[in-house]
Design a protein around this motif. Structure first.
Motif, PDB file in Angstrom:
ATOM      1  N   ALA A 268       0.817  -1.220   0.000  1.00  0.00           N
ATOM      2  CA  ALA A 268       0.000   0.000   0.000  1.00  0.00           C
ATOM      3  C   ALA A 268       0.848   1.266   0.000  1.00  0.00           C
ATOM      4  O   ALA A 268       0.367   2.328  -0.399  1.00  0.00           O
ATOM      5  CB  ALA A 268      -0.929   0.003   1.211  1.00  0.00           C
ATOM      6  N   ALA A 269       2.094   1.167   0.448  1.00  0.00           N
ATOM      7  CA  ALA A 269       2.962   2.352   0.495  1.00  0.00           C
ATOM      8  C   ALA A 269       3.395   2.817  -0.888  1.00  0.00           C
ATOM      9  O   ALA A 269       3.873   3.936  -1.045  1.00  0.00           O
ATOM     10  CB  ALA A 269       4.199   2.068   1.353  1.00  0.00           C
ATOM     11  N   SER A 270       3.214   1.971  -1.910  1.00  0.00           N
ATOM     12  CA  SER A 270       3.572   2.387  -3.267  1.00  0.00           C
ATOM     13  C   SER A 270       2.563   3.418  -3.773  1.00  0.00           C
ATOM     14  O   SER A 270       1.345   3.227  -3.630  1.00  0.00           O
ATOM     15  CB  SER A 270       3.576   1.184  -4.218  1.00  0.00           C
ATOM     16  N   PRO A 271       3.029   4.496  -4.393  1.00  0.00           N
ATOM     17  CA  PRO A 271       2.093   5.499  -4.914  1.00  0.00           C
ATOM     18  C   PRO A 271       1.243   4.992  -6.062  1.00  0.00           C
ATOM     19  O   PRO A 271       0.267   5.638  -6.441  1.00  0.00           O
ATOM     20  CB  PRO A 271       3.022   6.630  -5.382  1.00  0.00           C
ATOM     21  N   LEU A 272       1.563   3.816  -6.620  1.00  0.00           N
ATOM     22  CA  LEU A 272       0.811   3.285  -7.752  1.00  0.00           C
ATOM     23  C   LEU A 272      -0.308   2.338  -7.338  1.00  0.00           C
ATOM     24  O   LEU A 272      -1.081   1.883  -8.182  1.00  0.00           O
ATOM     25  CB  LEU A 272       1.766   2.568  -8.718  1.00  0.00           C
ATOM     26  N   ILE A 273      -0.408   2.014  -6.055  1.00  0.00           N
ATOM     27  CA  ILE A 273      -1.440   1.098  -5.565  1.00  0.00           C
ATOM     28  C   ILE A 273      -2.631   1.890  -5.038  1.00  0.00           C
ATOM     29  O   ILE A 273      -2.481   2.767  -4.186  1.00  0.00           O
ATOM     30  CB  ILE A 273      -0.878   0.172  -4.474  1.00  0.00           C
ATOM     31  N   HIS A 274      -3.824   1.560  -5.530  1.00  0.00           N
ATOM     32  CA  HIS A 274      -5.031   2.302  -5.162  1.00  0.00           C
ATOM     33  C   HIS A 274      -5.889   1.593  -4.120  1.00  0.00           C
ATOM     34  O   HIS A 274      -6.800   2.211  -3.553  1.00  0.00           O
ATOM     35  CB  HIS A 274      -5.888   2.550  -6.402  1.00  0.00           C
ATOM     36  N   GLY A 275      -5.661   0.309  -3.872  1.00  0.00           N
ATOM     37  CA  GLY A 275      -6.459  -0.424  -2.893  1.00  0.00           C
ATOM     38  C   GLY A 275      -5.956  -1.839  -2.729  1.00  0.00           C
ATOM     39  O   GLY A 275      -5.112  -2.299  -3.511  1.00  0.00           O
ATOM     40  N   LEU A 276      -6.471  -2.535  -1.715  1.00  0.00           N
ATOM     41  CA  LEU A 276      -6.037  -3.905  -1.406  1.00  0.00           C
ATOM     42  C   LEU A 276      -7.244  -4.816  -1.219  1.00  0.00           C
ATOM     43  O   LEU A 276      -8.260  -4.409  -0.643  1.00  0.00           O
ATOM     44  CB  LEU A 276      -5.205  -3.933  -0.126  1.00  0.00           C
ATOM     45  N   VAL A 277      -7.099  -6.047  -1.680  1.00  0.00           N
ATOM     46  CA  VAL A 277      -8.053  -7.113  -1.383  1.00  0.00           C
ATOM     47  C   VAL A 277      -7.326  -8.179  -0.578  1.00  0.00           C
ATOM     48  O   VAL A 277      -6.285  -8.689  -1.011  1.00  0.00           O
ATOM     49  CB  VAL A 277      -8.642  -7.742  -2.657  1.00  0.00           C
ATOM     50  N   PHE A 278      -7.857  -8.507   0.604  1.00  0.00           N
ATOM     51  CA  PHE A 278      -7.301  -9.569   1.436  1.00  0.00           C
ATOM     52  C   PHE A 278      -8.130 -10.832   1.220  1.00  0.00           C
ATOM     53  O   PHE A 278      -9.365 -10.787   1.216  1.00  0.00           O
ATOM     54  CB  PHE A 278      -7.365  -9.198   2.917  1.00  0.00           C
ATOM     55  N   VAL A 279      -7.448 -11.970   1.064  1.00  0.00           N
ATOM     56  CA  VAL A 279      -8.129 -13.255   0.919  1.00  0.00           C
ATOM     57  C   VAL A 279      -7.765 -14.115   2.116  1.00  0.00           C
ATOM     58  O   VAL A 279      -6.595 -14.450   2.326  1.00  0.00           O
ATOM     59  CB  VAL A 279      -7.729 -13.966  -0.388  1.00  0.00           C
ATOM     60  N   PHE A 280      -8.780 -14.455   2.920  1.00  0.00           N
ATOM     61  CA  PHE A 280      -8.587 -15.245   4.130  1.00  0.00           C
ATOM     62  C   PHE A 280      -9.372 -16.558   4.022  1.00  0.00           C
ATOM     63  O   PHE A 280     -10.326 -16.653   3.229  1.00  0.00           O
ATOM     64  CB  PHE A 280      -9.076 -14.475   5.358  1.00  0.00           C
ATOM     65  N   PRO A 281      -8.993 -17.582   4.829  1.00  0.00           N
ATOM     66  CA  PRO A 281      -9.779 -18.819   4.838  1.00  0.00           C
ATOM     67  C   PRO A 281     -11.243 -18.511   5.157  1.00  0.00           C
ATOM     68  O   PRO A 281     -11.539 -17.650   5.998  1.00  0.00           O
ATOM     69  CB  PRO A 281      -9.127 -19.649   5.951  1.00  0.00           C
ATOM     70  N   GLU A 282     -12.146 -19.191   4.492  1.00  0.00           N
ATOM     71  CA  GLU A 282     -13.577 -18.884   4.655  1.00  0.00           C
ATOM     72  C   GLU A 282     -14.013 -18.960   6.109  1.00  0.00           C
ATOM     73  O   GLU A 282     -14.769 -18.102   6.583  1.00  0.00           O
ATOM     74  CB  GLU A 282     -14.407 -19.841   3.798  1.00  0.00           C
ATOM     75  N   GLU A 283     -13.517 -19.966   6.827  1.00  0.00           N
ATOM     76  CA  GLU A 283     -13.935 -20.128   8.221  1.00  0.00           C
ATOM     77  C   GLU A 283     -13.327 -19.077   9.139  1.00  0.00           C
ATOM     78  O   GLU A 283     -13.746 -18.928  10.291  1.00  0.00           O
ATOM     79  CB  GLU A 283     -13.561 -21.536   8.724  1.00  0.00           C
ATOM     80  N   ARG A 284     -12.354 -18.344   8.639  1.00  0.00           N
ATOM     81  CA  ARG A 284     -11.683 -17.346   9.468  1.00  0.00           C
ATOM     82  C   ARG A 284     -11.899 -15.930   8.924  1.00  0.00           C
ATOM     83  O   ARG A 284     -11.341 -14.972   9.438  1.00  0.00           O
ATOM     84  CB  ARG A 284     -10.176 -17.665   9.506  1.00  0.00           C
ATOM     85  N   LEU A 285     -12.714 -15.805   7.900  1.00  0.00           N
ATOM     86  CA  LEU A 285     -12.831 -14.546   7.185  1.00  0.00           C
ATOM     87  C   LEU A 285     -13.265 -13.390   8.087  1.00  0.00           C
ATOM     88  O   LEU A 285     -12.629 -12.331   8.092  1.00  0.00           O
ATOM     89  CB  LEU A 285     -13.815 -14.703   6.016  1.00  0.00           C
ATOM     90  N   GLU A 286     -14.330 -13.568   8.853  1.00  0.00           N
ATOM     91  CA  GLU A 286     -14.844 -12.458   9.654  1.00  0.00           C
ATOM     92  C   GLU A 286     -13.867 -12.052  10.746  1.00  0.00           C
ATOM     93  O   GLU A 286     -13.667 -10.871  11.016  1.00  0.00           O
ATOM     94  CB  GLU A 286     -16.199 -12.830  10.249  1.00  0.00           C
ATOM     95  N   ARG A 287     -13.245 -13.047  11.374  1.00  0.00           N
ATOM     96  CA  ARG A 287     -12.273 -12.736  12.441  1.00  0.00           C
ATOM     97  C   ARG A 287     -11.056 -12.008  11.873  1.00  0.00           C
ATOM     98  O   ARG A 287     -10.565 -11.030  12.444  1.00  0.00           O
ATOM     99  CB  ARG A 287     -11.851 -14.043  13.126  1.00  0.00           C
ATOM    100  N   ALA A 288     -10.556 -12.487  10.721  1.00  0.00           N
ATOM    101  CA  ALA A 288      -9.389 -11.844  10.106  1.00  0.00           C
ATOM    102  C   ALA A 288      -9.747 -10.462   9.560  1.00  0.00           C
ATOM    103  O   ALA A 288      -8.934  -9.531   9.626  1.00  0.00           O
ATOM    104  CB  ALA A 288      -8.837 -12.731   8.994  1.00  0.00           C
ATOM    105  N   ARG A 289     -10.951 -10.306   9.024  1.00  0.00           N
ATOM    106  CA  ARG A 289     -11.393  -9.000   8.541  1.00  0.00           C
ATOM    107  C   ARG A 289     -11.378  -7.978   9.683  1.00  0.00           C
ATOM    108  O   ARG A 289     -10.888  -6.859   9.529  1.00  0.00           O
ATOM    109  CB  ARG A 289     -12.802  -9.091   7.959  1.00  0.00           C
ATOM    110  N   GLN A 290     -11.893  -8.382  10.833  1.00  0.00           N
ATOM    111  CA  GLN A 290     -11.918  -7.473  11.973  1.00  0.00           C
ATOM    112  C   GLN A 290     -10.508  -7.110  12.420  1.00  0.00           C
ATOM    113  O   GLN A 290     -10.224  -5.955  12.765  1.00  0.00           O
ATOM    114  CB  GLN A 290     -12.698  -8.111  13.127  1.00  0.00           C
ATOM    115  N   GLU A 291      -9.608  -8.101  12.391  1.00  0.00           N
ATOM    116  CA  GLU A 291      -8.219  -7.825  12.781  1.00  0.00           C
ATOM    117  C   GLU A 291      -7.586  -6.830  11.815  1.00  0.00           C
ATOM    118  O   GLU A 291      -6.868  -5.914  12.231  1.00  0.00           O
ATOM    119  CB  GLU A 291      -7.418  -9.119  12.816  1.00  0.00           C
TER     120      GLU A 291
END
Length: 397
Positions: A46-69
């Protein structure tokens, strides 16, 4: 804007090979310097001036917990770009496909990175995105020369061929692609039941050209139990500091920029680049940490290549040189001196943006604005100046 470049952080693997060594924890979730490995990858990208956003891919069973983190970490030390989330699939390529579906309509190029590569440097991210933007290829990937002789063998273990070592590269991530081409390749792989180990292999299989650019030997992946030692490794380092000072006159045609933030208003800057006096002082301070010269030497004002160039792009190049000199920034103290305009309303935005650009926690960046009580050229509203003091650690050689 409809030509955005987004990053994807793949953190959906199960880490079965290291389960015994990690107590069952997937490697990308291992703690390192106060955050999981995937967060270090995200901040560097994200520190690169050419990056506009990020998508994180987490295990389905851990998605909500990892999203909150991720949201909590971002609240403490913002990446400075929008964040999106997707559930992983059974295979790596399934996880990538889910991530591509989560990208916004404005996205045209994408960088795919393994969350278990926490030593990613922003300079590599920018190098890949630049090469994809400027070239005539559908993909660009980083690679490092192979130092060992490699043998091909048959099913019985007998050598069948020795490839020419000079032509071999060990491939890393991030891997950068034109989004439309990558989506089409994934759709074909899904239809025809292909299994591939990385996205570059997929592009090669459909006949799309993939360019290899210089990688980074420190950009290693935590893969085997012995790699865990890398997370505890600390090279001896010595403190160092650098000082920077810069001045720009009013009366030009450049909008006033400070710390990568457009201030606007009636006070226009006279400059060859975009005239960001604060980032110019900061760059000289960073260069001072390793006796790297000054920005006048690196980016001469008589070179048309730097006409109206963003100082954020120049700072990224300076930070890449600092990384090559084994310099790690730890604190920046910045002051702007100007009679006008009043900078207090934008002080927090400037501080936060500089912290993002330097990949530093917010409480390791100080920003102040002051006047010279109507004395001197700033008091006469003839211009603006800035000073910067940077402290860093430099690894012993």
């Amino acid at each position: 804007m409809h030509n955005e470049c987004w990053g994807v952080i793949l953190a959906a693997g199960q880490g079965r090979r290291m389960a015994e060594a990690t107590g069952g924890e997937a490697k990308q979730f291992l703690p390192y310097q106060g955050a999981p490995l995937w967060w270090h990858s995200a901040r560097a990208m994200a520190a690169s001036p050419l990056i506009h956003g990020l998508v994180f891919v987490f295990p389905e069973e851990r998605l909500e917990r990892a999203r909150q983190e991720a949201l909590e970490l971002n609240a403490k030390e913002s990446c400075g770009v929008p964040l999106r989330f997707a559930a992983g699939g059974e295979r790596r390529q399934d996880s990538v496909r889910h991530a591509l579906a989560a990208l916004p309509e404005a996205c045209r190029t994408v960088l795919i990175h393994d969350g278990a590569r926490p030593f990613l440097r922003t300079a590599l991210v920018t190098r890949l995105a630049d090469a994809l933007r400027e070239g005539s290829v559908s993909g660009v990937i980083p690679g490092v020369p192979v130092t060992d002789t490699v043998k091909e063998t048959d099913a019985r273990g007998f050598v069948t061929r020795t490839p020419e070592r000079a032509t071999l590269r060990a491939v890393q991530t991030p891997q950068a692609f034109e989004l439309a081409a990558l989506r089409e390749a994934h759709e074909r792989a899904d239809r025809e039941g292909w299994n591939v180990t990385d996205d570059a292999s997929l592009m090669e299989r459909v006949g799309s050209p993939v360019l290899v650019v210089e990688g980074d030997r420190d950009n290693v992946k935590i893969t085997n139990p012995q790699d865990l030692a890398l997370l505890a490794e600390h090279k001896p380092s010595l403190p160092c500091c650098g000082y920077g000072y810069d001045v720009h006159a009013y009366g030009g045609n450049r909008p006033l920029m400070l710390g990568g933030v457009e201030i606007g208003g009636e006070y226009l800057i006279r400059a060859h680049s975009d005239g960001d006096v604060l980032l110019h002082a900061l760059m000289d301070a960073v260069l001072g940490c390793f006796a790297g010269g000054d920005i006048g030497q690196l980016f001469p004002d008589n070179d048309p290549a730097f006409d109206n160039i963003s100082s954020v792009v120049l700072l990224d190049q300076v930070l890449a040189k600092a990384a090559e000199a084994h310099v790690r920034l730890v604190h920046a103290d910045l002051t702007v001196i100007a009679q006008k305009p009043k900078l207090a309303p934008r002080a927090d935005a400037i501080r936060r943006n500089v912290a993002r650009l330097l990949d530093l926690p917010l409480d390791h960046v100080a920003f102040k604005a002051t006047t010279e009580e109507k004395l001197g050229f700033t008091g006469a509203l003839q211009g603006i100046k800035a000073v910067a003091l940077v402290t860093a650690l430099r690894a012993e050689r």
